[in-house]
Design an enzyme around this catalytic site. Structure first.
Site, PDB file in Angstrom:
ATOM      1  CG  MET A 196      -4.721  -7.819   7.107  1.00  0.00           C
ATOM      2  SD  MET A 196      -6.231  -6.985   6.576  1.00  0.00           S
ATOM      3  CE  MET A 196      -6.692  -6.113   8.082  1.00  0.00           C
ATOM      4  CB  SER A 197       0.213  -8.866   2.735  1.00  0.00           C
ATOM      5  OG  SER A 197       1.130  -7.907   3.222  1.00  0.00           O
ATOM      6  CG  HIS A 249      -8.338   0.929   3.779  1.00  0.00           C
ATOM      7  ND1 HIS A 249      -7.217   0.122   3.892  1.00  0.00           N
ATOM      8  CD2 HIS A 249      -8.450   1.214   2.462  1.00  0.00           C
ATOM      9  CE1 HIS A 249      -6.684  -0.041   2.697  1.00  0.00           C
ATOM     10  NE2 HIS A 249      -7.401   0.611   1.810  1.00  0.00           N
ATOM     11  CB  ALA A 262       0.367  -0.750   4.903  1.00  0.00           C
ATOM     12  CB  SER A 288      -0.886   0.052   1.252  1.00  0.00           C
ATOM     13  OG  SER A 288      -1.633  -1.113   1.356  1.00  0.00           O
ATOM     14  CE1 TYR A 332      -8.058  -7.542   1.300  1.00  0.00           C
ATOM     15  CE2 TYR A 332      -6.135  -7.902   2.685  1.00  0.00           C
ATOM     16  CZ  TYR A 332      -6.810  -7.162   1.736  1.00  0.00           C
ATOM     17  OH  TYR A 332      -6.221  -6.038   1.215  1.00  0.00           O
ATOM     18  CD  GLU A 333      -7.472  -8.880  -3.079  1.00  0.00           C
ATOM     19  OE1 GLU A 333      -7.871  -8.120  -3.969  1.00  0.00           O
ATOM     20  OE2 GLU A 333      -6.305  -9.309  -3.022  1.00  0.00           O
ATOM     21  CG  HIS A 348      -4.175  -8.567  -0.042  1.00  0.00           C
ATOM     22  ND1 HIS A 348      -4.239  -7.621  -1.052  1.00  0.00           N
ATOM     23  CD2 HIS A 348      -3.212  -8.140   0.810  1.00  0.00           C
ATOM     24  CE1 HIS A 348      -3.343  -6.677  -0.818  1.00  0.00           C
ATOM     25  NE2 HIS A 348      -2.707  -6.970   0.295  1.00  0.00           N
ATOM     26  CG  HIS A 396      -2.675  -2.573  -4.923  1.00  0.00           C
ATOM     27  ND1 HIS A 396      -2.694  -3.576  -3.998  1.00  0.00           N
ATOM     28  CD2 HIS A 396      -2.033  -1.551  -4.344  1.00  0.00           C
ATOM     29  CE1 HIS A 396      -2.087  -3.177  -2.906  1.00  0.00           C
ATOM     30  NE2 HIS A 396      -1.669  -1.945  -3.086  1.00  0.00           N
ATOM     31  CG  ASN A 452      -2.760   1.262  11.599  1.00  0.00           C
ATOM     32  OD1 ASN A 452      -2.270   0.839  10.543  1.00  0.00           O
ATOM     33  ND2 ASN A 452      -3.298   0.465  12.496  1.00  0.00           N
TER      34      ASN A 452
HETATM   35  N1  HPA Z   1      -3.819  -4.509  11.256  1.00  0.00           N
HETATM   36  C1  HPA Z   1      -3.745  -5.338  10.200  1.00  0.00           C
HETATM   37  N2  HPA Z   1      -3.313  -4.964   9.011  1.00  0.00           N
HETATM   38  C2  HPA Z   1      -2.924  -3.686   8.853  1.00  0.00           C
HETATM   39  C3  HPA Z   1      -2.977  -2.764   9.913  1.00  0.00           C
HETATM   40  C4  HPA Z   1      -3.451  -3.205  11.181  1.00  0.00           C
HETATM   41  O1  HPA Z   1      -3.529  -2.450  12.163  1.00  0.00           O
HETATM   42  N3  HPA Z   1      -2.529  -1.568   9.424  1.00  0.00           N
HETATM   43  C5  HPA Z   1      -2.219  -1.789   8.109  1.00  0.00           C
HETATM   44  N4  HPA Z   1      -2.453  -3.060   7.774  1.00  0.00           N
END
Ligand code: HPA
Length: 266
Positions: free
Chosen positions: A205-206, A241, A107, A25, A79-80, A77, A55, A229
């Site tokens: 998540m990757s 997000h 990210a 990201s 999750y997709e 991903h 993307h 974050n």
């Molecule tokens: N959790 C999971 N995946 C993420 C996060 C998070 O806080 N920030 C960016 N990708």
């Protein structure tokens, strides 16, 4: 695989990449200004068409700092709804194309309060909390062994190089452990507490599936997270997000600088 390699050869000729890069990201435009050949995933046999927001979903073949590279602009991903096989297929293709080094970026949320959004985290190790493994299924002995060692997925020499460069460029960085979850929901504060106790510093998540498969194939891996974050419960601010996108955007210039200097040093 054979068909994928033939198709890529048709488009790129004798170009033999030595470095692979997965853009996470915020870094999606990293390859935009380089003279390159781009091949949309949807055109490559065995790839599926990626749809994640922001993307492009293409392989970019280009020279960076005098090194031949293949860049994944966008990744699959879990999750997709893609299978682990689909998520990691591009790694196997890049291996067959001849890459020796893979730079994986992402990210991630900062799990402990001393890791701060806006910092880059050089990944020293990971925890697979995805509940599955990309190597499940029949083993392809031409790529790696059935029970591959994972004691040093993230190559120590590459970590050291990345640290030296971050120091020289005065980039805010950390070193730490990445825990991979399936997503797409963010974690609960209790899950983040658990991850912290387990020794994780960042969550995302990757990366975990791709890193496992790369290491299995004998590719040296460097992983870098952009901490976007505080993870759930680290502060009392809810996650969204947009914050992830905004922070990644702010950090992207120093992220690119680190990448380019790193590639130059290889
Ligand atoms: N959790 C999971 N995946 C993420 C996060 C998070 O806080 N920030 C960016 N990708």
């Amino acid at each position: 695989m054979e068909a994928a390699l033939n198709y890529i050869k048709e488009k790129t000729g004798d170009f033999k990449p030595e470095i692979g890069i997965i853009l996470g990201s915020g870094l999606g435009d990293f390859a935009d200004n380089f003279k390159s050949v781009s091949i949309p995933y949807k055109d490559i046999p065995g790839f599926e068409s990626s749809q994640i927001q922001g993307h492009k979903g293409q392989l970019v073949f280009t020279e960076l700092e005098g090194k031949k590279a293949v860049i994944m602009q966008g990744r699959y991903h879990f999750y997709e709804g893609y299978s682990m096989q689909t998520v990691t297929y591009p790694i196997k293709v890049m291996k067959k194309l001849g890459i020796k080094t893979l730079i994986i970026t992402n990210a991630a949320g900062a799990v402990s309060g001393d890791y701060i959004p806006g910092e880059l985290m050089i990944i020293t190790d990971h925890i697979n909390f995805m509940g599955t493994n990309p190597l499940i299924g029949k083993n392809d002995d031409s790529l790696g062994t059935r029970f591959p060692d994972m004691s040093e997925i993230y190559n120590k020499d590459l970590i050291e190089k990345a640290v030296d460069i971050a120091e020289k460029l005065k980039i805010n960085y950390q070193k730490g452990v990445y825990v991979g979850t399936t997503g797409p929901s963010y974690e609960t504060p209790s899950e983040i507490n658990m991850f912290r106790r387990w020794g994780a510093n960042a969550v995302g998540m990757s990366t975990v599936p791709e890193a496992i498969v790369a290491n299995y194939c004998g590719i040296k891996v460097l992983g870098i997270s952009c901490l976007t974050n505080y993870a759930a419960g680290v502060t009392d601010v809810p996650l969204n997000h947009q914050e992830v996108i905004d922070t990644a955007e702010k950090v992207k210039e120093s992220f690119k600088l680190l990448l380019l200097h790193f590639i130059k040093s290889l």
